[in-house]
Design a protein around this motif. Structure first.
Motif, PDB file in Angstrom:
ATOM      1  N   GLY A  29       0.824  -1.224   0.000  1.00 19.85           N
ATOM      2  CA  GLY A  29       0.000   0.000   0.000  1.00 19.85           C
ATOM      3  C   GLY A  29       0.847   1.257   0.000  1.00 19.85           C
ATOM      4  O   GLY A  29       0.616   2.182  -0.787  1.00 19.85           O
ATOM      5  N   ASP A  30       1.858   1.279   0.875  1.00 19.60           N
ATOM      6  CA  ASP A  30       2.752   2.441   0.939  1.00 19.60           C
ATOM      7  C   ASP A  30       3.509   2.628  -0.370  1.00 19.60           C
ATOM      8  O   ASP A  30       3.645   3.751  -0.864  1.00 19.60           O
ATOM      9  N   MET A  31       4.007   1.525  -0.925  1.00 16.75           N
ATOM     10  CA  MET A  31       4.792   1.623  -2.159  1.00 16.75           C
ATOM     11  C   MET A  31       3.911   2.067  -3.323  1.00 16.75           C
ATOM     12  O   MET A  31       4.334   2.881  -4.148  1.00 16.75           O
ATOM     13  N   ALA A  32       2.685   1.540  -3.389  1.00 16.04           N
ATOM     14  CA  ALA A  32       1.783   1.912  -4.487  1.00 16.04           C
ATOM     15  C   ALA A  32       1.503   3.418  -4.449  1.00 16.04           C
ATOM     16  O   ALA A  32       1.536   4.098  -5.484  1.00 16.04           O
ATOM     17  N   GLN A  33       1.280   3.936  -3.235  1.00 14.88           N
ATOM     18  CA  GLN A  33       1.018   5.379  -3.108  1.00 14.88           C
ATOM     19  C   GLN A  33       2.258   6.185  -3.491  1.00 14.88           C
ATOM     20  O   GLN A  33       2.172   7.190  -4.199  1.00 14.88           O
ATOM     21  N   ARG A  34       3.422   5.721  -3.050  1.00 12.10           N
ATOM     22  CA  ARG A  34       4.684   6.394  -3.384  1.00 12.10           C
ATOM     23  C   ARG A  34       4.914   6.400  -4.902  1.00 12.10           C
ATOM     24  O   ARG A  34       5.344   7.400  -5.472  1.00 12.10           O
ATOM     25  N   MET A  35       4.598   5.299  -5.561  1.00 10.41           N
ATOM     26  CA  MET A  35       4.815   5.208  -7.015  1.00 10.41           C
ATOM     27  C   MET A  35       3.888   6.164  -7.764  1.00 10.41           C
ATOM     28  O   MET A  35       4.287   6.768  -8.757  1.00 10.41           O
ATOM     29  N   VAL A  36       2.658   6.319  -7.293  1.00  9.65           N
ATOM     30  CA  VAL A  36       1.733   7.265  -7.935  1.00  9.65           C
ATOM     31  C   VAL A  36       2.269   8.689  -7.798  1.00  9.65           C
ATOM     32  O   VAL A  36       2.271   9.464  -8.763  1.00  9.65           O
ATOM     33  N   GLU A  37       2.762   9.015  -6.593  1.00 11.43           N
ATOM     34  CA  GLU A  37       3.308  10.358  -6.371  1.00 11.43           C
ATOM     35  C   GLU A  37       4.563  10.597  -7.212  1.00 11.43           C
ATOM     36  O   GLU A  37       4.742  11.667  -7.801  1.00 11.43           O
ATOM     37  N   LEU A  38       5.412   9.579  -7.270  1.00  8.33           N
ATOM     38  CA  LEU A  38       6.659   9.698  -8.027  1.00  8.33           C
ATOM     39  C   LEU A  38       6.368   9.791  -9.532  1.00  8.33           C
ATOM     40  O   LEU A  38       6.968  10.619 -10.239  1.00  8.33           O
ATOM     41  N   ALA A  39       5.453   8.966 -10.016  1.00 11.81           N
ATOM     42  CA  ALA A  39       5.085   9.001 -11.438  1.00 11.81           C
ATOM     43  C   ALA A  39       4.569  10.391 -11.817  1.00 11.81           C
ATOM     44  O   ALA A  39       4.906  10.926 -12.881  1.00 11.81           O
ATOM     45  N   ALA A  40       3.770  10.971 -10.920  1.00  9.25           N
ATOM     46  CA  ALA A  40       3.168  12.285 -11.206  1.00  9.25           C
ATOM     47  C   ALA A  40       4.215  13.373 -11.380  1.00  9.25           C
ATOM     48  O   ALA A  40       3.945  14.404 -12.000  1.00  9.25           O
TER      49      ALA A  40
END
Lengths: 108, 108
Positions: A29-40
Motif C-alpha cells: 500500500g505504501d509503495m503503491a502510493q509512493r509510485m503514484v506520487e513519483l510518477a506524477a
C-alpha cells in the motif's frame, strides 16, 4: 486513487497494468502510493486511473505524453526497485499493454 | 469477470471504459453480464478485463481486432439500449478512450 483523471485531447499513450495481488499487504500500500506520487513528478506524465475489486484483481491505466516518457519512467531507479519487488512478492500475475489513445469522449 | 483475458500478439484495439456507478443496482448487474456475453459474440471481439472497487469506481478494458469491430458493437441495437440506460440511470459519470495497443508483456 479511485477517481477520474483529466486528460488533454488525444493523441497520447496509455500503459494498461492488469494485476492480481498476492495475499497480505507486505508494504504494498505504501509503495503503491509512493509510485503514484513519483510518477506524477515525471516528465510527460498526464494522469492515472486505478481500481481493484475485493477479490484482488486490479486495473491501473496510466497516461503519458510520449513513448519516451514511458520508457524513462520504466527505467527510473526507485520504480525499478518497486517492479522487482512486485514480481517477487506483491503480484501473483500481471499483464502490461502499451497503447496509443486515438479518440476519447465522456458521458453527456 | 475479474480475471485476466488471453490476447493475441499486438496490434489490436482497446476500449477503455472508466465509470462511477450510481447507488443501487436497478438491473445493472444483469445487464452488465448480458453485455459481456453479447460482446463476446461480436465479430472482432478479443477479450475483456473489468474490475470495480467498493466505492463504485470501475475500469473495463475491452479488446477488439479492428476499429470497425468497435464501431459495429457500439451501433448494436441491444447495446445501444444499454448505453442509453447507462447514461440515464446506472452511471454518475464515465469516460471512454479508444487506443491502439502496440506492445504487450507479462509478469515473468
Amino acid at each position: 486513487m479511485t477517481a477520474f483523471t483529466q486528460l488533454p485531447e488525444p493523441p497520447y499513450y496509455v500503459v494498461i497494468f492488469s494485476s492480481r495481488r498476492t495475499e497480505g499487504d507486505h508494504g504494498y500500500g505504501d509503495m503503491a502510493q509512493r509510485m503514484v506520487e513519483l510518477a506524477a513528478d515525471q516528465p510527460g506524465f498526464l494522469g492515472v486511473e486505478s481500481t481493484r475489486s475485493a477479490d484482488g484483481f486490479g486495473i491501473t491505466n496510466s497516461y503519458w505524453a510520449t513513448q519516451e516518457a514511458i520508457t524513462a519512467w520504466r527505467k527510473h531507479a526507485e520504480h525499478q526497485m518497486a517492479i522487482e519487488r512486485g514480481q517477487a512478492q506483491w503480484y501473483e500475475h500481471y499483464e502490461v499493454r502499451i497503447a496509443l489513445v486515438e479518440r476519447a469522449y465522456s458521458k453527456k
